[in-house]
Design a protein around this motif. Sequence first.
Motif, PDB file in Angstrom:
ATOM      1  N   ARG A 111      -4.195   2.334  -7.852  1.00 37.53           N
ATOM      2  CA  ARG A 111      -4.422   0.873  -7.408  1.00 37.53           C
ATOM      3  C   ARG A 111      -4.525   0.042  -8.506  1.00 37.53           C
ATOM      4  O   ARG A 111      -4.486  -1.459  -8.487  1.00 37.53           O
ATOM      5  CB  ARG A 111      -5.814   0.793  -6.707  1.00 37.53           C
ATOM      6  CG  ARG A 111      -5.797   1.766  -5.602  1.00 37.53           C
ATOM      7  CD  ARG A 111      -6.822   1.715  -4.597  1.00 37.53           C
ATOM      8  NE  ARG A 111      -6.772   2.533  -3.333  1.00 37.53           N
ATOM      9  CZ  ARG A 111      -5.975   2.318  -2.099  1.00 37.53           C
ATOM     10  NH1 ARG A 111      -5.362   1.116  -2.420  1.00 37.53           N
ATOM     11  NH2 ARG A 111      -5.739   3.331  -1.269  1.00 37.53           N
TER      12      ARG A 111
ATOM     13  N   GLU B 105      -3.544  10.352  -8.766  1.00 38.59           N
ATOM     14  CA  GLU B 105      -4.282   9.567  -7.589  1.00 38.59           C
ATOM     15  C   GLU B 105      -3.437   8.143  -7.454  1.00 38.59           C
ATOM     16  O   GLU B 105      -2.868   7.729  -8.282  1.00 38.59           O
ATOM     17  CB  GLU B 105      -5.559   9.299  -7.915  1.00 38.59           C
ATOM     18  CG  GLU B 105      -6.761  10.606  -8.211  1.00 38.59           C
ATOM     19  CD  GLU B 105      -6.768  11.144  -6.786  1.00 38.59           C
ATOM     20  OE1 GLU B 105      -6.916  10.236  -5.867  1.00 38.59           O
ATOM     21  OE2 GLU B 105      -6.900  12.389  -6.746  1.00 38.59           O
ATOM     22  N   THR B 106      -3.731   7.635  -6.115  1.00 40.61           N
ATOM     23  CA  THR B 106      -2.931   6.369  -6.043  1.00 40.61           C
ATOM     24  C   THR B 106      -3.384   5.342  -6.950  1.00 40.61           C
ATOM     25  O   THR B 106      -4.424   5.048  -7.153  1.00 40.61           O
ATOM     26  CB  THR B 106      -3.434   5.915  -4.494  1.00 40.61           C
ATOM     27  OG1 THR B 106      -3.172   6.887  -3.663  1.00 40.61           O
ATOM     28  CG2 THR B 106      -2.586   4.431  -4.418  1.00 40.61           C
TER      29      THR B 106
ATOM     30  N   THR C 199       8.836   1.155  -3.475  1.00 39.83           N
ATOM     31  CA  THR C 199       8.140   1.431  -4.667  1.00 39.83           C
ATOM     32  C   THR C 199       9.097   1.299  -6.035  1.00 39.83           C
ATOM     33  O   THR C 199       8.492   0.809  -7.094  1.00 39.83           O
ATOM     34  CB  THR C 199       8.215   3.088  -4.897  1.00 39.83           C
ATOM     35  OG1 THR C 199       7.235   3.518  -3.563  1.00 39.83           O
ATOM     36  CG2 THR C 199       7.222   3.581  -5.972  1.00 39.83           C
TER      37      THR C 199
ATOM     38  N   GLY D 214       2.107   7.070  -6.548  1.00 43.95           N
ATOM     39  CA  GLY D 214       1.005   8.186  -6.920  1.00 43.95           C
ATOM     40  C   GLY D 214       1.411   9.551  -6.440  1.00 43.95           C
ATOM     41  O   GLY D 214       1.644  10.562  -7.119  1.00 43.95           O
ATOM     42  N   ASP D 215       2.067   9.696  -5.419  1.00 46.34           N
ATOM     43  CA  ASP D 215       2.730  10.883  -5.019  1.00 46.34           C
ATOM     44  C   ASP D 215       3.790  11.563  -5.804  1.00 46.34           C
ATOM     45  O   ASP D 215       3.654  12.675  -6.205  1.00 46.34           O
ATOM     46  CB  ASP D 215       3.530  10.862  -3.413  1.00 46.34           C
ATOM     47  CG  ASP D 215       2.295  10.761  -2.447  1.00 46.34           C
ATOM     48  OD1 ASP D 215       0.964  10.931  -2.666  1.00 46.34           O
ATOM     49  OD2 ASP D 215       2.574   9.918  -1.416  1.00 46.34           O
TER      50      ASP D 215
ATOM     51  N   GLU E 179       1.227   4.148  -2.892  1.00 48.75           N
ATOM     52  CA  GLU E 179       0.692   5.441  -2.437  1.00 48.75           C
ATOM     53  C   GLU E 179       1.861   6.559  -2.861  1.00 48.75           C
ATOM     54  O   GLU E 179       1.822   7.456  -3.273  1.00 48.75           O
ATOM     55  CB  GLU E 179       0.603   5.596  -1.092  1.00 48.75           C
ATOM     56  CG  GLU E 179      -1.015   5.067  -0.737  1.00 48.75           C
ATOM     57  CD  GLU E 179      -1.265   4.674   0.834  1.00 48.75           C
ATOM     58  OE1 GLU E 179      -0.264   5.101   1.673  1.00 48.75           O
ATOM     59  OE2 GLU E 179      -2.321   4.448   1.332  1.00 48.75           O
ATOM     60  N   THR E 180       3.263   5.912  -2.604  1.00 45.00           N
ATOM     61  CA  THR E 180       4.456   6.716  -3.049  1.00 45.00           C
ATOM     62  C   THR E 180       4.441   7.036  -4.472  1.00 45.00           C
ATOM     63  O   THR E 180       5.046   8.022  -4.908  1.00 45.00           O
ATOM     64  CB  THR E 180       5.783   6.163  -2.313  1.00 45.00           C
ATOM     65  OG1 THR E 180       5.436   5.968  -1.017  1.00 45.00           O
ATOM     66  CG2 THR E 180       6.829   6.817  -2.624  1.00 45.00           C
TER      67      THR E 180
ATOM     68  N   THR F  66       0.887  -1.124  -0.112  1.00 42.07           N
ATOM     69  CA  THR F  66      -0.013   0.173   0.057  1.00 42.07           C
ATOM     70  C   THR F  66       0.948   1.363  -0.103  1.00 42.07           C
ATOM     71  O   THR F  66       0.619   2.160  -0.753  1.00 42.07           O
ATOM     72  CB  THR F  66      -0.925   0.070   1.179  1.00 42.07           C
ATOM     73  OG1 THR F  66      -1.685  -1.058   1.218  1.00 42.07           O
ATOM     74  CG2 THR F  66      -1.848   1.220   1.247  1.00 42.07           C
TER      75      THR F  66
END
Length: 594
Positions: A381, A378-379, A509, A372-373, A369-370, A365
């Motif tokens: 998925r 957006e994340t 990541t 996406g950042d 999330e990283t 997760t």
Amino acid sequence: MEKDSQLKLKLSVLPKEPGCYLMKNKRDEIIYVGKAKNLRNRVRSYFTGAHDEKTMRLVSDIVDFDFVITDSEVESLLLENTLIKKHQPRYNILLKDDKSYPFIKITNERHPRLLVTRTVNKRTGKYFGPYPNAYSAHETKRLLDRIYPLRKCDTMPDRLCLYYHIGQCLGPCVYEVTKTENNKMIQGITNFLNGDTDSVITDLENKMQKASEALEFERAKEYRDLIHHINATMEKQNMLTSDMTARDVFGFYTYKGWMAISVLLIRNGKLIEKKAEMFAMNDTVDEEFNRFVFQFYELDSNLKPKEVHLPVSIDPAILNKALPMKTITPKRGSKREMVDLACKNAEVAIKSRFEIIARDERRTTEAIETLGDVLNIETPRHIEAFDNSNIQGADPVSAMVTFIDGKPDKKSYRKYKIRTVEGPDDYESMREVIRRRYSRVLREGLPLPDLIIVDGGIGQMNAAKSILKDELGVFIPVAGVKKDDKHNTAELLYGETAAIVPLKKTSQTFYLLQRIQDEVHRFAISFHRNTRKKTAFRSALDDIKGLGPKRKQAMLRAFGSVENMKTKSVEDFQRIGIPQNISEAIVEKLNNNS
């Protein structure tokens, strides 16, 4: 609706007697076998009330069921085991590792041997065990071989072998070894395997002392090492009780719809092995536990102890009738403490497993999330990744893999044979496959991915973006992943200029990107190899009259590849059912193409 009404009708006429029930899916396959004291109540319980995720998955697959009435609950346990073995239902916990456990054996021969065996015939020797850990059995035998030089050869040779020269055999093939000498060694081995190592260590210490006094330091060191080895071996076998009764102690723990069962195998007052199993529950605690214990002993009749100890929450009545050994639930004292220890082992096992899963999910997760950042999206998925594969433009293919929440979703993988591109044009191949993939996604209303990853640099990225934006009118972020000279993942590229996205090579990541790139590359290469093999086969043999798909398949099954076929004769092809005239044409064609 029809399925529900049919099930309701069958449920309404179920008897209240004990028996077994067989759940079936839409292909009429038996997917679960269970037993019940009251068939009506038990089977109905699957279709009423709330269930955990595992049971809901089972229930969603059930379209029909059958049942068998038995005279008693014990008989239903026996029948259940037979039905599970016969049908191998996917939702049942199956102890499929049908292995027997090894024993250490001293043979009943004039010059006995020490063996590790899984077959027990008490007329042919003396047995010690069982050893659920085969490595432990072999290690113990190797240790005893160094201390007690019994015969090693299966059949007596006519000359001395290496074992004699290294001191692990007295050489009965050449020298006279008396029955007294053999009996003395057998007694020493027996004492050792029964836990009496003090006399062995004392004997080795005396030999070490004598060797040292005789300045035989190498031999003295060997005796010293043997003593250390024995002490290390015995330290692993903690004394649990002074009672020498062979017993197995079961404990269990349930957690989040799963059950863990731990078994402590105690022989001669020592814990010789701990076994643990973990599985999703589709039945009551008692049913799952009794089924497991019964199957545990069904796998190997030689494993059976004199006593089986169970937690107090389990009613021993059914297993007492079903198993030949005494089954009890200790209420106090050291025996209760051992059951508690088994339960504690089960609790630790299942919670550790879930903690590992939780940590892995947290890392995954955090990785997406990283991602996406750093891409400022957006994340992601839902990620879809593409890779092309060809050799100098021949048999070009492309492959797509899907990752959902950082994990591969293999049912969503797709393969593409490139149709419109001539020669090795990676950019046009990428345009074609992106067009085909997302035209269909839009046409069928399928979910769009949060991120597309292409194997390559700015050229491949721009090829994908031009189709998505200019032709299909959709915006999906597109990133590129480049490899270094050693074909390892090196850089993540993103944006209009395909700028390098700063990522630590040691981050989760970056590791996720490596997994995605490796997976799509593996999938593409595998597809390309299969395509090339079929193409080569077709191009070599397509012109032969009378050689159809079935005969080609038979040839591939028999010989594996076109290269192997080139070494075969007309008779070889005839042997697999190819007529003589066609076999001759095959051989001629393959030889001309060599």
